[in-house]
Structure formats: C-alpha cells, structure tokens
Motif scaffolding. Structure first.
Motif, mmCIF file in Angstrom:
data_model
loop_
_atom_site.group_PDB
_atom_site.id
_atom_site.type_symbol
_atom_site.label_atom_id
_atom_site.label_comp_id
_atom_site.label_asym_id
_atom_site.label_seq_id
_atom_site.Cartn_x
_atom_site.Cartn_y
_atom_site.Cartn_z
ATOM 1 N N THR A 33 0.852 -1.193 0.000
ATOM 2 C CA THR A 33 0.000 0.000 0.000
ATOM 3 C C THR A 33 0.883 1.237 0.000
ATOM 4 N N PHE A 34 0.696 2.116 -0.974
ATOM 5 C CA PHE A 34 1.555 3.299 -1.059
ATOM 6 C C PHE A 34 1.004 4.468 -0.240
ATOM 7 N N GLY A 35 -0.260 4.410 0.079
ATOM 8 C CA GLY A 35 -0.863 5.488 0.859
ATOM 9 C C GLY A 35 -2.251 5.049 1.293
ATOM 10 N N ALA A 36 -2.841 5.817 2.196
ATOM 11 C CA ALA A 36 -4.195 5.468 2.638
ATOM 12 C C ALA A 36 -5.224 5.805 1.556
ATOM 13 N N CYS A 37 -4.749 6.392 0.451
ATOM 14 C CA CYS A 37 -5.607 6.576 -0.720
ATOM 15 C C CYS A 37 -6.068 5.220 -1.243
ATOM 16 N N GLY A 38 -5.245 4.200 -0.969
ATOM 17 C CA GLY A 38 -5.537 2.875 -1.523
ATOM 18 C C GLY A 38 -6.112 1.919 -0.504
ATOM 19 N N ARG A 54 -5.350 8.586 8.171
ATOM 20 C CA ARG A 54 -6.577 8.612 7.380
ATOM 21 C C ARG A 54 -6.450 9.620 6.233
ATOM 22 N N PHE A 55 -6.928 9.232 5.069
ATOM 23 C CA PHE A 55 -6.833 10.049 3.855
ATOM 24 C C PHE A 55 -8.194 10.682 3.582
ATOM 25 N N LEU A 56 -8.202 11.982 3.357
ATOM 26 C CA LEU A 56 -9.467 12.655 3.025
ATOM 27 C C LEU A 56 -9.503 12.873 1.508
ATOM 28 N N LEU A 86 1.800 15.042 2.044
ATOM 29 C CA LEU A 86 1.838 13.814 1.254
ATOM 30 C C LEU A 86 2.427 14.169 -0.101
ATOM 31 N N GLY A 87 2.767 13.142 -0.860
ATOM 32 C CA GLY A 87 3.260 13.411 -2.213
ATOM 33 C C GLY A 87 2.238 14.144 -3.054
ATOM 34 N N CYS A 88 0.959 13.980 -2.706
ATOM 35 C CA CYS A 88 -0.100 14.629 -3.483
ATOM 36 C C CYS A 88 -0.715 15.803 -2.747
ATOM 37 N N ASP A 89 -0.169 16.183 -1.618
ATOM 38 C CA ASP A 89 -0.824 17.245 -0.862
ATOM 39 C C ASP A 89 0.167 17.987 0.041
ATOM 40 N N GLY A 109 -9.129 6.521 -3.027
ATOM 41 C CA GLY A 109 -8.549 7.855 -2.834
ATOM 42 C C GLY A 109 -7.794 8.379 -4.041
ATOM 43 N N GLN A 110 -7.729 7.585 -5.085
ATOM 44 C CA GLN A 110 -7.053 8.054 -6.312
ATOM 45 C C GLN A 110 -8.027 8.110 -7.482
ATOM 46 N N ASN A 111 -9.294 8.009 -7.174
ATOM 47 C CA ASN A 111 -10.311 8.021 -8.210
ATOM 48 C C ASN A 111 -10.867 9.444 -8.307
ATOM 49 N N TYR A 112 -10.263 10.235 -9.219
ATOM 50 C CA TYR A 112 -10.576 11.663 -9.272
ATOM 51 C C TYR A 112 -11.497 11.948 -10.452
ATOM 52 N N MET A 113 -12.782 11.713 -10.246
ATOM 53 C CA MET A 113 -13.732 11.813 -11.345
ATOM 54 C C MET A 113 -13.968 13.257 -11.795
ATOM 55 N N ALA A 119 -4.951 10.189 -11.509
ATOM 56 C CA ALA A 119 -4.834 9.285 -10.359
ATOM 57 C C ALA A 119 -3.765 9.883 -9.444
ATOM 58 N N CYS A 120 -2.917 9.043 -8.866
ATOM 59 C CA CYS A 120 -1.864 9.570 -7.976
ATOM 60 C C CYS A 120 -0.925 10.500 -8.737
ATOM 61 N N PRO A 121 -0.808 11.765 -8.325
ATOM 62 C CA PRO A 121 0.043 12.702 -9.066
ATOM 63 C C PRO A 121 1.517 12.318 -9.023
ATOM 64 N N ARG A 122 1.853 11.475 -8.067
ATOM 65 C CA ARG A 122 3.248 11.064 -7.923
ATOM 66 C C ARG A 122 3.736 10.269 -9.135
ATOM 67 N N MET A 123 2.799 9.690 -9.864
ATOM 68 C CA MET A 123 3.206 8.829 -10.979
ATOM 69 C C MET A 123 3.559 9.609 -12.231
#
Ligand code: SF4
Length: 334
Positions: free
Chosen positions: A65-70, A91-93, A175-178, A259-263, A305-309
C-alpha cells in the motif's frame, strides 16, 4: 476547522496497535482485514497473529500500500471481513469529497524510529535565525512535530502553527499529493522546516514559494531544498503537451483506488481536451503501469490518479491535468 471536524479527522488514527486492539475489543467483528506498505510486512504478520490470539479471523492484503488513498476495504469485504486495519498511513481525506468512510477502517500510521531530534538539535544553526518558520513533515516523523517546535522556539525561532492539508489528518503533515499544510501558511512564513528525507516531499513543499530546511534523519544533517524546485518538471510537462498537441487521440487515466479516483478531474480534463477537438478515451485501473497503456495507439495520457506517478513514465507522455493549460496558451496564439 471546527472542533467537530478536527475530532472527525483524528478519531480514525491510532498511535499503537494496542490502542487499535482495545478499540476492536468492544466491537462485534468476526474477521478483520489488514494491509500495509512494503517494509513493515513482518509487523503485519505479528498484528495478524495478535488479532487471531484475540479470537478474530484475519485476512491480509498481499499488494503493498503506497498510501491510505488505496484502502482495500472492498477487497477485504469480499473476503468477509467486518473491518480493516490500515497500517502505515493516516486517514486520507478525498480531495473531491468522495466518501472514504463507508467501511470501518482503523489507521495505524507508521512512525520511523530514527533519531530525528538529535539531527535538529545538532544542526539547527543551519537555519537563518531571522526567519519565521512553518513546520511540516511526513507522517513517519509527525509524532515528533511538537517536540521539534518546542525546541525551535526555545532557541528563539518563531514557528507558525501548522494546519492540515486537503487530504491529510495531522497538522503540518504533507503527502506526495498534498502539500496543502505548507500552502495554507506560506503567506505567514519565510521558510519551512521539513521533518523527513528525500527530495520528493520537500520539492512539493517548495511549491509554496519558500525554501525548505530538510531535517534529514537518513543524511543526519539539515540541507536546503530551494523555493519552487519543481518548476523545471512543470516546464517539461508543458513541453510534452506541446509536442503532442496535434495528436487526435488522447487518453485520461484514473485509478479504481478509492482515494485516487478523481472523477471531477477526469471530467474537467475531458472537457478541456474536447474543447480542443480531441477524441478522448477514459481508462481505469487499480495500479497504473505504463506498459498497460502501450498498444492503444494513444501517445499521450492525462494522469487523474496519484500525481506522484506523472514523472515516472518514460516512453509514452504522461502529464498532469494542469499541464493542459498550455493548450489554451498555444492555441490562443493561432
Ligand atoms: S501521493 Fe499518491 S500514493 Fe501517496 S497518498 Fe497521494 S495519491 Fe496516495
């Protein structure tokens, strides 16, 4: 943030596995799921044994698991688990406010045992004493944030109270995304003190426009990440978009991880591309690998998805939604 919001952000995070066990003790659960990142897999096995000793059945998620996003709530639910213990992260918001708490998840963030405080105490004279500081860091060291702050204040530094970011639940945590925790106080500080190591997170913090003093327990000294150190990467993304601007087919990729599903990001990117007359194809996958996107006849994908990628793809172009703004600039000149 109101008291109720603060409580809601904090109530899912635990400091020790014993605290988690105590909490589970009063619940009517039969089976508990467990998941965590590489590096602490032996601990996950120990936790599973402890849960079994307490009379719970367990099921462990194999993938790292790379983050609580997953959070793997759907997977363990399918295995009949009543709750999930997510080890390693807070916890990931969800940044688009999607529901992240429709299952009982207990978060046990991983705290790295390295001697961070000695690094700060022995090297704090690297920090310019006239600067007002913002204190930020990664989860692994945020349990020492208060100590670090007290120490800096005892040495005469002014330290601004940290805030949570868009996705985080500890004040000052990035976080890497925040890096919102840094952006939220950037106007009040001259520089940031970052608790952690590596360039990835400090470079995100530097986007707030201030230099970052990195208190690095691996390197055992304090080094400086310059302000806006990601500017070159952003320029490279713009260049990738401009290189492919005449391509007709564009892909948008998001993740099925909760947590990586950014619709909303998908919708906005799709609209933008369609405004420019593109044929747009939307893709979804749990973990996203470049190899899966070869063979569709599409050369450029927008990462929702994860901006880190984004910077990890080599052959195909993979860009963040914000890089699409150069389409407007470039097309506007025509
Ligand atoms: S950087 Fe990526 S993996 Fe890490 S928390 Fe954010 S979305 Fe998840």
């Amino acid at each position: 943030m109101t008291g109720a919001q603060k409580q809601e952000r904090e109530q899912y995070n635990y400091e020790t596995f014993e605290e988690v066990l105590e909490e589970l003790d009063g619940k009517d659960y039969d089976k508990i799921g467990l998941q965590g990142p590489d590096g602490i897999k032996p601990q996950i096995i120990d936790f599973a044994s402890d849960l079994e000793d307490e009379g719970f059945e367990t099921v462990i998620v194999g993938a790292s698991t790379f983050g609580a996003c997953g959070i793997a709530d759907e997977k363990v639910n399918r295995m009949g688990a009543d709750a999930l213990v997510h080890v390693g992260h807070t916890r990931f918001l969800h940044p688009e406010k999607a529901d992240m708490k429709d299952y009982d998840v207990y978060y046990l963030p991983y705290r790295e045992n390295r001697d961070l405080m000695s690094v700060l105490e022995e090297n704090y004279d690297e920090i310019n004493e006239d600067e007002t500081l913002g204190l930020v860091g990664v989860t692994q060291y945020m349990d020492r944030a208060e100590k670090a702050r007290d120490f800096l204040e005892s040495k005469g530094f002014e330290v601004v109270e940290g805030k949570t970011g868009l996705r985080t639940s500890e004040p000052g945590q990035v976080l890497g995304c925040d890096a919102g925790a840094a952006h939220n106080i950037a106007h009040k500080v001259d520089a940031f003190v970052f608790l952690g190591s590596g360039h990835f997170h400090p470079s995100q913090v530097s986007e707030a426009g201030k230099k970052v003093y990195v208190v690095d327990p691996y390197e055992k000294h304090i080094w400086i990440e310059p302000a806006n150190s990601l500017d070159d990467e952003m320029q490279a993304e713009y260049a990738r978009v401009l290189k492919h601007k005449d391509k007709q087919k564009w892909g948008i990729v998001t993740s099925s991880k909760k947590g990586q599903n950014y619709m909303k990001a998908v919708e906005i990117a799709k609209e933008k591309l369609e405004e420019h007359g593109k044929d747009v194809y939307v893709f979804v996958e749990d973990r996203i690998f470049e190899a899966d996107y070869r063979g569709f006849g599409i050369d450029i994908y927008v990462n929702c998805a994860c901006p880190r990628m984004t910077k990890d793809w080599q052959d195909l172009a993979f860009v963040s939604p914000r890089a699409l703004k150069v389409l407007d600039d470039d097309f506007g000149e025509e």
